[in-house]
Design a protein around this motif. Sequence first.
Motif, mmCIF file in Angstrom:
data_model
loop_
_atom_site.group_PDB
_atom_site.id
_atom_site.type_symbol
_atom_site.label_atom_id
_atom_site.label_comp_id
_atom_site.label_asym_id
_atom_site.label_seq_id
_atom_site.Cartn_x
_atom_site.Cartn_y
_atom_site.Cartn_z
ATOM 1 N N PRO A 30 0.827 -1.216 0.000
ATOM 2 C CA PRO A 30 0.000 0.000 0.000
ATOM 3 C C PRO A 30 0.858 1.261 0.000
ATOM 4 N N MET A 31 0.681 2.102 -1.019
ATOM 5 C CA MET A 31 1.425 3.349 -1.156
ATOM 6 C C MET A 31 0.482 4.431 -1.644
ATOM 7 N N LYS A 32 0.814 5.667 -1.314
ATOM 8 C CA LYS A 32 0.069 6.850 -1.773
ATOM 9 C C LYS A 32 -1.384 6.784 -1.332
ATOM 10 N N ASP A 33 -2.320 6.448 -2.264
ATOM 11 C CA ASP A 33 -3.748 6.499 -1.931
ATOM 12 C C ASP A 33 -4.127 5.470 -0.870
ATOM 13 N N LYS A 34 -3.526 4.280 -0.955
ATOM 14 C CA LYS A 34 -3.788 3.248 0.042
ATOM 15 C C LYS A 34 -2.734 3.356 1.136
ATOM 16 N N VAL A 35 -3.188 3.389 2.364
ATOM 17 C CA VAL A 35 -2.274 3.610 3.489
ATOM 18 C C VAL A 35 -2.210 2.367 4.355
ATOM 19 N N CYS A 36 -0.997 2.002 4.728
ATOM 20 C CA CYS A 36 -0.792 0.897 5.668
ATOM 21 C C CYS A 36 -0.703 1.473 7.080
ATOM 22 N N ARG A 37 -1.441 0.884 8.024
ATOM 23 C CA ARG A 37 -1.450 1.362 9.408
ATOM 24 C C ARG A 37 -1.357 0.164 10.349
ATOM 25 N N ALA A 38 -0.321 -0.622 10.176
ATOM 26 C CA ALA A 38 -0.213 -1.875 10.929
ATOM 27 C C ALA A 38 -0.157 -1.658 12.433
ATOM 28 N N SER A 39 0.453 -0.546 12.893
ATOM 29 C CA SER A 39 0.497 -0.285 14.337
ATOM 30 C C SER A 39 -0.445 0.842 14.741
ATOM 31 N N LYS A 40 -1.309 1.230 13.797
ATOM 32 C CA LYS A 40 -2.278 2.303 14.041
ATOM 33 C C LYS A 40 -1.581 3.544 14.602
ATOM 34 N N ASP A 41 -2.128 4.110 15.676
ATOM 35 C CA ASP A 41 -1.529 5.322 16.242
ATOM 36 C C ASP A 41 -0.779 5.035 17.536
ATOM 37 N N ARG A 42 -0.376 3.802 17.737
ATOM 38 C CA ARG A 42 0.307 3.458 18.966
ATOM 39 C C ARG A 42 1.702 4.075 19.000
ATOM 40 N N ARG A 69 14.972 -15.369 3.753
ATOM 41 C CA ARG A 69 15.083 -16.817 3.723
ATOM 42 C C ARG A 69 14.050 -17.446 4.664
ATOM 43 N N PRO A 70 13.676 -18.713 4.422
ATOM 44 C CA PRO A 70 12.826 -19.410 5.383
ATOM 45 C C PRO A 70 13.441 -19.354 6.787
ATOM 46 N N GLY A 71 12.597 -19.067 7.769
ATOM 47 C CA GLY A 71 13.076 -18.914 9.140
ATOM 48 C C GLY A 71 13.174 -17.472 9.578
ATOM 49 N N ASP A 72 13.248 -16.522 8.619
ATOM 50 C CA ASP A 72 13.192 -15.108 8.980
ATOM 51 C C ASP A 72 11.794 -14.783 9.511
ATOM 52 N N GLU A 73 11.671 -13.700 10.252
ATOM 53 C CA GLU A 73 10.432 -13.424 10.991
ATOM 54 C C GLU A 73 9.803 -12.098 10.565
ATOM 55 N N VAL A 74 8.484 -12.058 10.640
ATOM 56 C CA VAL A 74 7.722 -10.841 10.347
ATOM 57 C C VAL A 74 7.225 -10.254 11.657
ATOM 58 N N TRP A 75 7.449 -8.946 11.824
ATOM 59 C CA TRP A 75 7.047 -8.254 13.046
ATOM 60 C C TRP A 75 6.336 -6.953 12.702
ATOM 61 N N VAL A 76 5.408 -6.553 13.569
ATOM 62 C CA VAL A 76 4.855 -5.199 13.566
ATOM 63 C C VAL A 76 5.487 -4.467 14.736
ATOM 64 N N LEU A 77 6.217 -3.409 14.442
ATOM 65 C CA LEU A 77 6.888 -2.620 15.470
ATOM 66 C C LEU A 77 5.973 -1.466 15.862
ATOM 67 N N LEU A 78 5.662 -1.341 17.132
ATOM 68 C CA LEU A 78 4.794 -0.246 17.564
ATOM 69 C C LEU A 78 5.446 1.085 17.208
ATOM 70 N N GLY A 79 4.679 1.947 16.544
ATOM 71 C CA GLY A 79 5.207 3.224 16.096
ATOM 72 C C GLY A 79 5.600 3.245 14.636
ATOM 73 N N ALA A 80 5.568 2.088 13.978
ATOM 74 C CA ALA A 80 5.871 1.990 12.549
ATOM 75 C C ALA A 80 4.611 1.556 11.806
ATOM 76 N N ASP A 81 4.371 2.149 10.654
ATOM 77 C CA ASP A 81 3.151 1.852 9.905
ATOM 78 C C ASP A 81 3.195 0.493 9.210
ATOM 79 N N GLU A 82 4.390 0.000 8.896
ATOM 80 C CA GLU A 82 4.520 -1.164 8.038
ATOM 81 C C GLU A 82 5.059 -2.377 8.784
ATOM 82 N N PRO A 83 4.627 -3.602 8.388
ATOM 83 C CA PRO A 83 5.291 -4.806 8.896
ATOM 84 C C PRO A 83 6.647 -4.966 8.212
ATOM 85 N N PHE A 84 7.613 -5.507 8.939
ATOM 86 C CA PHE A 84 8.948 -5.713 8.398
ATOM 87 C C PHE A 84 9.394 -7.148 8.618
ATOM 88 N N VAL A 85 10.247 -7.618 7.709
ATOM 89 C CA VAL A 85 10.905 -8.904 7.883
ATOM 90 C C VAL A 85 12.233 -8.666 8.576
#
Length: 249
Positions: free
Chosen positions: A103-115, A173-189
């Motif tokens: 999601p970019m520009k018109d579509k917004v990612c808010r994985a951690s909302k306003d935390r 690679r397989p075994g890497d992890e996906v996290w939502v960091l509070l204060g960041a809009d996007e999930p990261f590997v």
Amino acid sequence: MRHGRNCQSSDPRDKVYAFLGLADPSYAVAVDYSTASTVNAVLTGVAAAIVRVEKRLDILAIAMDDKGIYPTRDHLLTWVPNWSRPENPNSEYKQFLRGIQFPMKDKVCRASKDRDPIFSFHADRNGNPNRILKIAAIYVDTLGRIVEDSNLRPWRRFASGSDLVISTVSVARPGDEVWVLLGADEPFVLTKPSARDDVYIILGHAMLWEPETKSEDRQRGIKPSPILDGALVDALDRGELSTRMISIG
């Protein structure tokens, strides 16, 4: 910083120092031209100051764009943007994000909302200050087998332990992890350089998909996960999940 990075400067540190007079004093960035004050040390200090004052982790998306889709050679920490370089509006990383339909520009990612983030900064094993960012995060999933890959694209797609399908950078690679960091809009590997490491590094954004059940979308088969809109934070508020403090270098 976004303006300064596109300016000419014989000393890259001046892309920071030249604008300190316009900045709020609470950033507390001091001018230091000593040999110990390297460009990377200045950029790291500025990034830490921005997180402390703004109480957001928006700089992570900038840092990923600066790093690109392959391992960086500038020796900056993965959470620190490289504002000594000009911004590239058509960077390889932006092309990667478009390729995975993030999601970019018109579509917004808010994985951690306003935390607000819960964070602290720590020295690395050599005693250098502000090198390790310790942050509250919500674990999402672990990358499983690769289900889509091509040498023609800088990304690959993974299955996971749940129903999620995860698109991310091709160095993951397989075994890497996906996290939502509070204060960041996007999930990261995130990954750890070795099994003995307790500090993660950020590889890149994660686009999360889940099976589509609506009849009008059957041909596509998957849809963007509600996690991108903050579903995990909602579950956290209901007491169904908890956060963990993780370290990022």
